[in-house]
Design an enzyme around this catalytic site. Structure first.
Site, PDB file in Angstrom:
ATOM      1  N   GLY A   1       0.637  -1.270   0.021  1.00  0.00           N
ATOM      2  CA  GLY A   1       0.200  -0.141   0.003  1.00  0.00           C
ATOM      3  C   GLY A   1       1.015   1.337  -0.068  1.00  0.00           C
ATOM      4  N   SER A   2       2.034   1.398  -0.557  1.00  0.00           N
ATOM      5  CA  SER A   2       2.799   2.614  -0.503  1.00  0.00           C
ATOM      6  C   SER A   2       2.171   3.393  -1.594  1.00  0.00           C
ATOM      7  CB  SER A   2       4.220   2.261  -0.973  1.00  0.00           C
ATOM      8  OG  SER A   2       4.543   1.974  -2.337  1.00  0.00           O
ATOM      9  N   ASN A   3       1.345   2.867  -2.592  1.00  0.00           N
ATOM     10  CA  ASN A   3       0.920   3.976  -3.763  1.00  0.00           C
ATOM     11  C   ASN A   3      -0.494   4.486  -3.057  1.00  0.00           C
ATOM     12  OD1 ASN A   3       1.876   4.315  -6.372  1.00  0.00           O
ATOM     13  ND2 ASN A   3       2.271   2.011  -6.243  1.00  0.00           N
TER      14      ASN A   3
ATOM     15  N   ARG B   1      -5.459  -8.606  -8.831  1.00  0.00           N
ATOM     16  CA  ARG B   1      -6.416  -9.560  -9.590  1.00  0.00           C
ATOM     17  C   ARG B   1      -6.749  -8.898 -11.050  1.00  0.00           C
ATOM     18  NH1 ARG B   1      -6.451 -13.701  -7.423  1.00  0.00           N
ATOM     19  NH2 ARG B   1      -8.129 -14.508  -8.364  1.00  0.00           N
ATOM     20  N   ILE B   2      -6.916  -9.769 -11.800  1.00  0.00           N
ATOM     21  CA  ILE B   2      -7.660  -9.148 -12.977  1.00  0.00           C
ATOM     22  C   ILE B   2      -9.017  -8.735 -12.972  1.00  0.00           C
ATOM     23  CG2 ILE B   2      -8.071  -9.718 -15.459  1.00  0.00           C
ATOM     24  CD1 ILE B   2      -5.476 -11.123 -15.449  1.00  0.00           C
TER      25      ILE B   2
ATOM     26  N   HIS C   1       0.766   0.647 -13.050  1.00  0.00           N
ATOM     27  CA  HIS C   1       1.821  -0.437 -13.667  1.00  0.00           C
ATOM     28  C   HIS C   1       3.164  -0.036 -13.623  1.00  0.00           C
ATOM     29  CE1 HIS C   1       2.360  -4.348 -15.301  1.00  0.00           C
ATOM     30  NE2 HIS C   1       3.024  -3.884 -16.041  1.00  0.00           N
TER      31      HIS C   1
ATOM     32  N   GLY D   1      -8.713  -5.797 -20.949  1.00  0.00           N
ATOM     33  CA  GLY D   1      -7.654  -6.383 -21.109  1.00  0.00           C
ATOM     34  C   GLY D   1      -6.696  -6.338 -19.943  1.00  0.00           C
TER      35      GLY D   1
ATOM     36  N   ASP E   1      -3.835  -4.583 -18.373  1.00  0.00           N
ATOM     37  CA  ASP E   1      -2.893  -3.453 -18.546  1.00  0.00           C
ATOM     38  C   ASP E   1      -2.916  -2.833 -20.011  1.00  0.00           C
ATOM     39  OD1 ASP E   1      -2.049  -3.720 -15.782  1.00  0.00           O
ATOM     40  OD2 ASP E   1      -0.738  -5.180 -16.553  1.00  0.00           O
TER      41      ASP E   1
ATOM     42  N   GLU F   1       6.161   6.235  -9.421  1.00  0.00           N
ATOM     43  CA  GLU F   1       4.661   5.789  -9.197  1.00  0.00           C
ATOM     44  C   GLU F   1       4.078   6.749  -8.069  1.00  0.00           C
ATOM     45  OE1 GLU F   1       3.666   1.667  -8.628  1.00  0.00           O
ATOM     46  OE2 GLU F   1       5.671   1.028  -9.724  1.00  0.00           O
TER      47      GLU F   1
HETATM   48  C1  GAR Z   1       3.526  -1.375  -7.601  1.00  0.00           C
HETATM   49  O1  GAR Z   1       4.807  -1.163  -7.908  1.00  0.00           O
HETATM   50  C2  GAR Z   1       2.370  -1.479  -8.468  1.00  0.00           C
HETATM   51  O2  GAR Z   1       2.909  -0.448  -9.772  1.00  0.00           O
HETATM   52  C3  GAR Z   1       2.450  -2.997  -8.766  1.00  0.00           C
HETATM   53  O3  GAR Z   1       2.552  -3.540  -7.619  1.00  0.00           O
HETATM   54  C4  GAR Z   1       3.346  -2.483  -6.710  1.00  0.00           C
HETATM   55  C5  GAR Z   1       2.306  -2.241  -5.419  1.00  0.00           C
HETATM   56  O4  GAR Z   1       3.101  -1.729  -4.597  1.00  0.00           O
HETATM   57  N1  GAR Z   1       1.149  -3.183  -9.462  1.00  0.00           N
HETATM   58  C6  GAR Z   1       1.205  -4.233 -10.355  1.00  0.00           C
HETATM   59  O5  GAR Z   1       2.045  -4.524 -10.920  1.00  0.00           O
HETATM   60  C7  GAR Z   1      -0.270  -4.366 -10.997  1.00  0.00           C
HETATM   61  N2  GAR Z   1      -0.163  -5.226 -12.118  1.00  0.00           N
HETATM   62  P1  GAR Z   1       2.069  -0.870  -3.024  1.00  0.00           P
HETATM   63  O6  GAR Z   1       1.532  -1.823  -2.629  1.00  0.00           O
HETATM   64  O7  GAR Z   1       3.506  -0.464  -2.394  1.00  0.00           O
HETATM   65  O8  GAR Z   1       1.502   0.387  -3.880  1.00  0.00           O
END
Ligand code: GAR
Length: 200
Positions: free
Chosen positions: A12-14, A91-92, A109, A143, A145, A174
């Site tokens: 969950g850093s994003n 998940r897709i 992504h 699709g 991504d 990100e």
């Molecule tokens: C991030 O790098 C995000 O871009 C990637 O997972 C990580 C989650 O980090 N997402 C994918 O690869 C989706 N296909 P976070 O939990 O620290 O935000």
């Protein structure tokens, strides 16, 4: 002020970058609910620290994807979510979520799409030998991504990079572009022409 619903599966850093941008007033939005398909996801603790409602909906408990996603839709609607942000949601996305939030769902992504969709995007980039990779915020379509691209940021690959070092430098980007993309949407500045996203 728009209501965001953030879907996570892990650290969950994003999500944190989005919460911080909302709380500091950088984006006219509020995280109304955080939903995780994984009960132990670190992002849930981050949300709780900010008094954001959290919901765990474990995909393994449902007989099929539609039933699982209907439960997510209910939670999103209960919190009056207007934009769904996938932030490390692994998940897709299926038909039910897409139908309820058409062009109201975005994802981050860790590659310059359309290169390296799917899992382990950073490793895919290293294995392929590209010199530049990065990250992409895009609308979610049916699709994997493949949806219209909103913002990208490039990250050069260094001689001594391994998957972790590269992932860390991409992650820093990100955290910048995800709030920027949400800001553009919250301010009503994006317009879709075919699969091209224009800034009004
Ligand atoms: C991030 O790098 C995000 O871009 C990637 O997972 C990580 C989650 O980090 N997402 C994918 O690869 C989706 N296909 P976070 O939990 O620290 O935000």
């Amino acid at each position: 002020m728009i209501n965001l619903g953030v879907l996570i599966s892990g650290r969950g850093s994003n999500l944190q970058a989005i919460i911080d941008a909302c709380e500091s007033g950088k984006i006219p939005a509020k995280v109304a609910v955080v939903i995780s398909n994984v009960a132990t996801a670190g992002g849930l603790e981050r949300a709780k620290k900010h008094n954001i409602p959290v919901v765990v909906i474990d995909n393994r408990q449902y007989k099929d994807k539609n039933t699982y996603e209907l439960e997510i839709v209910k939670a999103l609607q209960a919190h009056k979510v207007e934009l769904v942000c996938l932030a490390g949601y692994m998940r897709i996305v299926g038909q039910v979520l897409l139908e309820h939030f058409p062009m109201k769902m975005i994802n981050i992504h860790p590659s310059l799409l359309p290169s390296f969709p799917g899992l382990h995007a950073q490793k895919q980039a290293l294995d392929h030998g590209v010199l530049i990779t990065g990250c992409t915020v895009h609308y979610v379509d049916s699709g994997c991504d493949t949806g219209p691209i909103i913002i990208q940021s490039a990250v050069p690959i260094m001689e001594k990079d391994d998957e972790n070092k590269l992932a860390e430098r991409i992650l820093a980007q990100e955290h910048l572009i995800y709030p920027q993309a949400i800001k553009l949407i919250a301010e009503g500045k994006l317009k879709l022409e075919g699969r091209k996203v224009r800034i009004k």
